[in-house]
Design a protein around this motif. Structure first.
Motif, PDB file in Angstrom:
ATOM      1  N   ILE A   2      90.027  71.098  14.952  1.00  0.00           N
ATOM      2  CA  ILE A   2      91.128  70.177  15.189  1.00  0.00           C
ATOM      3  C   ILE A   2      92.431  70.969  15.214  1.00  0.00           C
ATOM      4  CG2 ILE A   2      92.495  68.303  14.198  1.00  0.00           C
ATOM      5  CD1 ILE A   2      90.004  66.992  13.265  1.00  0.00           C
ATOM      6  N   ILE A   3      93.215  70.756  16.254  1.00  0.00           N
ATOM      7  CA  ILE A   3      94.526  71.404  16.367  1.00  0.00           C
ATOM      8  C   ILE A   3      95.573  70.446  15.815  1.00  0.00           C
ATOM      9  CG2 ILE A   3      96.259  72.311  17.947  1.00  0.00           C
ATOM     10  CD1 ILE A   3      93.989  73.122  19.801  1.00  0.00           C
ATOM     11  N   VAL A   9      97.525  65.384  16.240  1.00  0.00           N
ATOM     12  CA  VAL A   9      96.249  66.083  16.103  1.00  0.00           C
ATOM     13  C   VAL A   9      95.435  65.902  17.380  1.00  0.00           C
ATOM     14  CG1 VAL A   9      96.180  65.856  13.605  1.00  0.00           C
ATOM     15  CG2 VAL A   9      95.126  64.099  14.994  1.00  0.00           C
ATOM     16  N   ARG A  10      94.675  66.947  17.727  1.00  0.00           N
ATOM     17  CA  ARG A  10      93.803  66.894  18.897  1.00  0.00           C
ATOM     18  C   ARG A  10      92.532  67.661  18.601  1.00  0.00           C
ATOM     19  NH1 ARG A  10      98.019  67.843  24.007  1.00  0.00           N
ATOM     20  NH2 ARG A  10      99.737  66.687  23.057  1.00  0.00           N
ATOM     21  N   GLY A  11      91.444  67.230  19.223  1.00  0.00           N
ATOM     22  CA  GLY A  11      90.192  67.945  19.048  1.00  0.00           C
ATOM     23  C   GLY A  11      89.146  67.457  20.032  1.00  0.00           C
ATOM     24  N   GLU A 100      87.201  65.679  27.616  1.00  0.00           N
ATOM     25  CA  GLU A 100      86.353  65.695  26.422  1.00  0.00           C
ATOM     26  C   GLU A 100      87.156  65.750  25.123  1.00  0.00           C
ATOM     27  OE1 GLU A 100      86.541  70.012  27.963  1.00  0.00           O
ATOM     28  OE2 GLU A 100      86.409  67.986  28.787  1.00  0.00           O
ATOM     29  N   TRP A 101      88.455  65.946  25.247  1.00  0.00           N
ATOM     30  CA  TRP A 101      89.341  65.953  24.083  1.00  0.00           C
ATOM     31  C   TRP A 101      89.894  64.555  23.829  1.00  0.00           C
ATOM     32  CZ3 TRP A 101      91.747  70.341  21.439  1.00  0.00           C
ATOM     33  CH2 TRP A 101      91.206  71.571  21.808  1.00  0.00           C
ATOM     34  N   ASN A 102      90.299  64.330  22.574  1.00  0.00           N
ATOM     35  CA  ASN A 102      91.133  63.183  22.266  1.00  0.00           C
ATOM     36  C   ASN A 102      92.001  63.545  21.076  1.00  0.00           C
ATOM     37  OD1 ASN A 102      92.226  60.550  22.559  1.00  0.00           O
ATOM     38  ND2 ASN A 102      90.205  59.798  23.188  1.00  0.00           N
ATOM     39  N   GLY A 103      92.852  62.639  20.668  1.00  0.00           N
ATOM     40  CA  GLY A 103      93.762  62.972  19.575  1.00  0.00           C
ATOM     41  C   GLY A 103      94.540  61.759  19.115  1.00  0.00           C
ATOM     42  N   MET A 104      95.516  62.010  18.248  1.00  0.00           N
ATOM     43  CA  MET A 104      96.329  60.935  17.691  1.00  0.00           C
ATOM     44  C   MET A 104      97.779  61.390  17.598  1.00  0.00           C
ATOM     45  SD  MET A 104      93.727  59.669  14.650  1.00  0.00           S
ATOM     46  CE  MET A 104      92.981  61.289  14.430  1.00  0.00           C
TER      47      MET A 104
END
Length: 444
Positions: A2-3, A9-11, A100-104
């Motif tokens: 997770i970045i 945040v993204r991962g 394929e990524w998602n985040g908040m």
């Protein structure tokens, strides 16, 4: 992996944004907010529906009332938070990252993103796994069907937008929303602006049929759409619709760097008043030259939307943004907004009766940016910067964010990405070749 950064945040969804991780962030987010309502929304990625449901259910279990906007542009959620009694907001999106990524992205009561120190507190709560239980009573869930319409009505009523003049032009506009969160909002805005619209990649499916960033190399379909429909202009956005790029009437992408330059020039002309424009260190020098020509000035910050917003508040600036196609207009709300950008660009186009967008762009100071990057897994970050300092001894240096080497008509900027494990290298000069030479000098 997770970045985590000031951008949230993204991962990778399957391996990183697991249900337990999403629930933990919901707890930490809830801890940081006072009692009150929260707005939530997402971009169109298929994985976002489940993530948003997990997050909202956790908040409801903690006693938090939720208004769900579902699939909307990120700036729409920011606008709704700012213009309501909500105490915060959450957008499930990985912005320009691949499908394929998602985040908040976490939103404060004033509609801006969490400040850096608030992000640090949030991340420490996650790392220490220490959360408070605020309520034994469940919160309420409310669907929202009108957030996009409310956002659009506010935009067309902005003081810097001459709605009648734009509608009288009856522009033909091609748009590419990458099947993202702007797929409903952008066509609706253009309808309210009296435009004839040609659509490409606007089904809202979350299947990104081109590269997610609105970069020239990803806009072949939009370029064709502009030419096939004899359009006056083409617009492209990223998956969460906070960034805007332009294709001119000749079918040529002008580069997302010039989105802010055109919008700011039009804003100054419409208000007939000098402005302080806030932007980041990696934005084109053309903005400075245009501002100087219009008795205005530019303030620069570290890269990151919240850094630009903070400086706008500090210097009481009405307009700012970033060179990635992000327009921030205080009167609209303090966040990057492609819908605001579209209205401002069409307003700029309408200010000159007989000029095309190609001619208006050509009259601006012309510079070329070359963007490169290196994988931090294969490069020593400290050594790279030290080598650069030795290479560019004749320049002035700005250490606000990474290191930027500056000359009167060119610059090169090295900085660690906020959203990816890479070192970004941006260079700008009067020509592409000159900018490439700067990067070649660095790499050699």
């Amino acid at each position: 992996m997770i970045i985590r950064s000031i951008s949230g945040v993204r991962g990778i969804t399957k391996s990183s944004l697991t249900p337990d991780v999403v629930k933990a962030y919901a707890h930490a987010f809830d801890d940081l907010l006072p009692e009150g309502l929260v707005y939530i929304g997402r971009d169109s990625r298929p994985s976002g529906e489940n993530i948003l449901e997990l997050f909202s259910n956790e908040l409801i279990d903690l006693g938090r009332d939720i208004v769900n906007c579902e699939v909307v542009p990120t700036p729409t959620v920011q606008f709704m938070v700012e213009r309501s009694e909500a105490v915060g907001g959450l957008v499930v999106t990985a912005s320009h990252n691949p499908e394929e990524w998602n985040g908040m992205k976490f939103i404060r009561k004033d509609g801006t993103f969490f400040l850096p120190d608030e992000c640090e507190i949030l991340f420490k709560k996650i790392d220490s796994n220490t959360f408070l239980k605020k309520s034994t009573k469940k919160g309420m869930y409310f669907p929202d069907q009108n957030s996009i319409l409310k956002h659009i009505i506010h935009i067309i009523e902005l003081s810097c937008i001459n709605l009648k003049r734009i509608k009288n032009r009856k522009y033909k506009v091609a748009i590419d929303c990458v099947n993202g969160a702007g797929s409903k909002a952008l066509p609706l805005l253009l309808e309210y602006l009296g435009c004839e619209v040609a659509l490409i990649h606007c089904d809202g499916s979350g299947q990104f049929n081109r590269g997610t960033e609105p970069l020239p190399e990803n806009l072949k379909d939009l370029r064709k759409q502009v030419l096939d429909n004899n359009a006056d202009i083409g617009f492209a956005v990223d998956p969460d619709a906070d960034r805007l790029a332009i294709v001119n009437n000749l079918g040529d992408p002008i580069g997302e760097e010039y989105t802010l330059v055109l919008a700011a020039e039009g804003y100054i002309k419409e208000l007939n008043c000098p402005q302080t424009i806030v932007t980041n260190l990696s934005t084109t020098i053309a903005l400075d030259k245009m501002a100087h020509n219009n008795n205005s000035k530019v303030e620069r910050t570290a890269v990151g939307e919240i850094n630009v917003v903070k400086r706008m508040i500090e210097v009481d600036s009405s307009i700012g943004g970033e060179g990635n196609g992000g327009i921030i207009l205080k009167e609209a709300h303090l966040g990057r907004d492609s819908l605001v950008g579209v209205a401002m660009i069409l307003n700029r186009l309408s200010q000159d009766d007989n000029k095309t967008i190609s001619e208006i762009h050509s009259a601006l100071p012309q510079f070329s940016i070359v963007k490169d990057k290196v994988d931090l897994k294969s490069v020593d970050e400290v050594q790279l910067i030290d080598n650069a300092k030795e290479t560019f001894l004749e320049s002035s240096i700005d250490l606000t964010d990474g290191v930027k080497f500056i000359w009167p008509d060119r610059w090169i900027h090295l900085r660690k990405s906020n959203t990816e494990p890479i070192m970004r290298i941006y260079a700008e000069a009067p020509t592409v070749k000159d900018a490439q030479i700067l990067i070649q000098r660095l790499k050699s």
